[in-house]
Design an enzyme around this catalytic site. Sequence first.
Site, PDB file in Angstrom:
ATOM      1  N   ARG A 130      43.151  19.456 -21.221  1.00 14.06           N
ATOM      2  CA  ARG A 130      42.734  19.425 -19.808  1.00 14.06           C
ATOM      3  C   ARG A 130      43.233  18.150 -19.115  1.00 14.06           C
ATOM      4  NH1 ARG A 130      42.035  24.672 -20.065  1.00 14.06           N
ATOM      5  NH2 ARG A 130      40.448  25.249 -21.577  1.00 14.06           N
ATOM      6  N   GLU A 185      32.596  26.292 -29.850  1.00 11.13           N
ATOM      7  CA  GLU A 185      33.986  26.698 -29.617  1.00 11.13           C
ATOM      8  C   GLU A 185      34.850  26.481 -30.858  1.00 11.13           C
ATOM      9  OE1 GLU A 185      35.084  24.646 -25.955  1.00 11.13           O
ATOM     10  OE2 GLU A 185      34.153  26.230 -24.783  1.00 11.13           O
ATOM     11  N   ASP A 215      29.703  24.676 -17.455  1.00 14.04           N
ATOM     12  CA  ASP A 215      30.897  23.957 -17.903  1.00 14.04           C
ATOM     13  C   ASP A 215      31.665  23.366 -16.725  1.00 14.04           C
ATOM     14  OD1 ASP A 215      32.855  22.942 -19.508  1.00 14.04           O
ATOM     15  OD2 ASP A 215      33.814  24.849 -19.958  1.00 14.04           O
ATOM     16  N   GLU A 246      39.373  20.071 -14.343  1.00 13.45           N
ATOM     17  CA  GLU A 246      39.783  21.315 -15.003  1.00 13.45           C
ATOM     18  C   GLU A 246      39.555  22.543 -14.129  1.00 13.45           C
ATOM     19  OE1 GLU A 246      37.728  21.855 -18.709  1.00 13.45           O
ATOM     20  OE2 GLU A 246      38.350  23.947 -18.902  1.00 13.45           O
TER      21      GLU A 246
HETATM   22  C1  GCV Z   1      37.359  19.945 -25.237  1.00  9.63           C
HETATM   23  C2  GCV Z   1      35.552  23.553 -21.875  1.00  9.63           C
HETATM   24  C3  GCV Z   1      37.027  23.234 -21.856  1.00  9.63           C
HETATM   25  C4  GCV Z   1      37.533  22.863 -23.235  1.00  9.63           C
HETATM   26  C5  GCV Z   1      36.682  21.703 -23.758  1.00  9.63           C
HETATM   27  C6  GCV Z   1      35.217  22.136 -23.765  1.00  9.63           C
HETATM   28  C7  GCV Z   1      34.281  21.025 -24.211  1.00  9.63           C
HETATM   29  O1  GCV Z   1      35.333  24.738 -22.578  1.00  9.63           O
HETATM   30  O2  GCV Z   1      37.724  24.333 -21.349  1.00  9.63           O
HETATM   31  O3  GCV Z   1      38.882  22.510 -23.134  1.00  9.63           O
HETATM   32  O4  GCV Z   1      37.095  21.325 -25.036  1.00  9.63           O
HETATM   33  O5  GCV Z   1      34.834  22.502 -22.461  1.00  9.63           O
HETATM   34  O6  GCV Z   1      33.700  20.403 -23.348  1.00  9.63           O
HETATM   35  O7  GCV Z   1      34.141  20.817 -25.399  1.00  9.63           O
END
Ligand code: GCV
Length: 732
Positions: A195, A318, A392, A420
Site C-alpha cells: 500500500r 488475512e 479497514d 489506500e
Molecule cells: C498489511 C488491509 C490492507 C492490507 C493490510 C491490512 C492490515 O486489508 O488492504 O494490505 O495488510 O489491511 O492492516 O493488516
Amino acid sequence: MKIRWVALASVLASCGLLAGAREPNHAPEDGYELWLRYARVADTARLAEYRAAIRELVLTPGEPTMQAARDELVLGLNGLLGRPVPVADAPTRDGTLLVGTPANSPAIAALPLAAALREAGPEGFVIKALPVRGGGHHAIVVAANRNIGVLYGVFHLLRLLQTEEPLAGLDVVSAPRYGLRLLNHWDNLNGTVERGYAGASLWEWASLPDSGHPRYRDYARANASIGINGTVLTNVNANALILTPAYLVKVAALARVFRPYGIKVYLTARFSAPIEIGGLPTADPLDARVRAWWAAKADEIYRAIPDFGGFVVKANSEGQPGPQDYHRSHADGANMLADALAPHGGMVMWRAFVYSSEVPTDRVMQAVDEFEPLDEAFRTNVLIQVKNGPLDFQPREPFHPLFGRMSRTPLLMELQITKEYLGQDSHLVFLAPMWEEVLRADTYARGPGGVGGGSSDGAGRIRGLAGVANVGNDRDWCGSDFNQANWYAFGRLAWDPMLPSAAIAESWVRITFSNDPRVVRPVVAMMLASREAAVNYMTPLGLAHQMARGHHYGPGPWVTGGRADQTSVYFNRADSIGLGFDRTPTGSNAVRQYLPPVRERFASRDSVPEVLLLWFHHVGWRERLRSGRTLWEELLAHYQAGVDTVRWMQRTWDGLDGLVDAGRFRRVQGFLRIQETEARWWRDASVLYWQSFSHLPLPPGYEASAHSLDWYRQLRCPPDPRKPRCDAVTGF
Ligand code: GCV
C-alpha cells in the site's frame, strides 16, 4: 539584461514585493525538504524583528541530541534569517537564543522555570521570552528536562519563525498527550511497500549496515520535527528474516542514525519465526522451547539495539500465522512475546485487526468479540493496536467500538496515513478532519464527556497513535506535495489530538507554500473540504468498502466472489428494496458493541448521523431522509457534490497561478485533473450500479454518465497505465 532582472528581483524581494512568489534564495521546489524548508522570512518587518531577537545562540552541544538541536538551529536560522547566527558560550547581549536543560546549561538552571518544566514533563518543552543574566539581557529560552525535549522545542521555535509568528511575549509550555507516537512502515525486505504509493522502501537493506543513505537522517529530522518517537520498520505481513543476525546488524545501523532524534526502532514479529528461522517444529506459545527461543531472540536484539522498542504483531489475520494455529488465544501469543521483551523494557503491540470468513458474525464485530473477553488477560507491556474504525481505513467509519470496551488493556489507535482507500497518490485528500472525527468521538465509557473533554479515549486507555506511513524513496517522499500534509498532520495530532484540523492545515500551508494570505486562505479551504469531497464521490451516506478488488483504487460496488467478507456486496447489501447494512437488532446488531447512549443513537433511524446512515441501516430507495429527499435523490446529490467540490478545488488552485512556484503549481494542477476525472468515474460507476437495483430515473439535468455500467465493470485497473501497482499489491 538577465543580470538586471536578477538585481531587480532581489530589490523587490527585499522590499517584500515578491511575497508569495517562490523565495529567491530557495532551491527549486521538488518536495524533498518537506516542512523543513527554511526559506528566508518574506515579510521584511518580521524578518527585522527576528534578526533583532536572535543575535547569538547559546547551546552546549556534545551529546548527540543536543548536537542535532544545534545543527537544526544553525541550518534553520541561516535560512530563515538569511544570515548566520554566531554561537556563544554564555549570554553576552540582548538577542540571545538560550537552549538547553537545567542539567547542561547553567544559564537555564538559574532561570525561574521549575513550574513550567514540571508541566512540560519528560518529552515536553518550554519556550519563553525572558530577561537573563540578572535582567541585563533579553533572551528567548528553549528549555526542557531532557535533551529530546530541547530538540522538540527547537523545531517548534523554527516553526514559529516559518509561520511568521511574533516572538514578543513568547510563552509556550508543550507536552505530548501520548507517549507513543509511531510510524508503521508496511515495507517488505525486497524493497516493495505494501500500500505504498511513493516509490520503493526507504530502507536499502542491501547497502546496510556499511553505507547509510543521507536520507535516513532527514527522515529522522522530519519525524522529530513533528514529535514522532518511534518507527516500525517492517510490514505487519511480516518476514521472519528481519530477526536474523544478518538483518539485525542493519537494523542497528538505522537505530544509530535515528537515536539522536529520539526515534526508537521497532520490528514486526512473524509468529512462526521459531519454525522458519529457529528450526523448531512448532511456534506454540505455550511450548517451553518456543518461549526460550523468543527470550533468546529478545536478548540478541537488545545486545544489538539497547533501546529497541518492541514488536508489532499481526496474528491470525488475512493468512498470517498466530497462536490460534495452536488453539491458543491472542493473549497467550502476546504474553509470550511480552515475557521475552519485559526484562529489557520492550513492548508488544498486538493488532486487533482480526476477522475470519469462517465466523458467521458481521466482520466489523469480530474484533470486540475476540478481544473484549481477554481484557484482563494481557501482560502490562502489551498494547492492543486498534484501527480507527471497525472495518479497514475507509473514507468514513464510525469509531471502533473496542475503544470503549477495554477498560484494563492499554490501546494504540492505528491510523492509515497512506491513502489506500482514498485515492492513493493522486487524489488530494487531507486526512486530519477524518482523524479529528474519531479522536473527538466519545465512547461514553466513563459517562458523557469522556477524558479530555470528549475524546474517544473515553476509558483513558489510549497510549498512542500508530500511523501507517505514506513514505517511500520518491524524491518528494510521499508521492505528491499534498500527501506530505498527512504525514505532518499525523505527527501533530499524535502530540496534541485536540489540535484542530484547520490549525494544522494552516501551519502546513504556511511552511510548505507561503505565508501570503492569498495562498493560505484558499489552500486551507481546499484541504478542509477535500475529505468530505472524497467521501461523497466514493462512499457517501455511510457506504464502505466499495473499492475495486485488490488495488482498492477505483470503484467496484459490484465486487463479489472469493471471501464474502472482503467483497463490496457484503457491505452494501443493495437489493430491489434499498441499500445499506442493517446493523440494528433486526440485523447483525453490531450497534450492541457501542455503549449507551451511542448504541441507541446509531440504532435509531431518527438519530443516527446521516453520514453513517447506510453503515447501520438498510434504507428503502424511496424512503425520505431528513432533507425531505428520498434516499435515491440524496445519494445522487452526494455523488454530484463530491464531483462539484473537486471542480471547485481545481478553480481555486488555478487562481494561485503566479503565487505558488511554477513546478508545484503544475504538479498539483495535474493531480487535480486526475481527481476530477476519477471523481466522475466513481460517481458514474456507482450510480449506474445502484440504478440497476433501484430502477429509478436520474433527475433532469443530472450529468449523464460517460459509459455504460458494463464498461465500468470490465475495467481491471484504473484507465491509466501509469498505475502498474494495480496488479502488484498484495492482500485481496
Ligand atoms: C498489511 C488491509 C490492507 C492490507 C493490510 C491490512 C492490515 O486489508 O488492504 O494490505 O495488510 O489491511 O492492516 O493488516
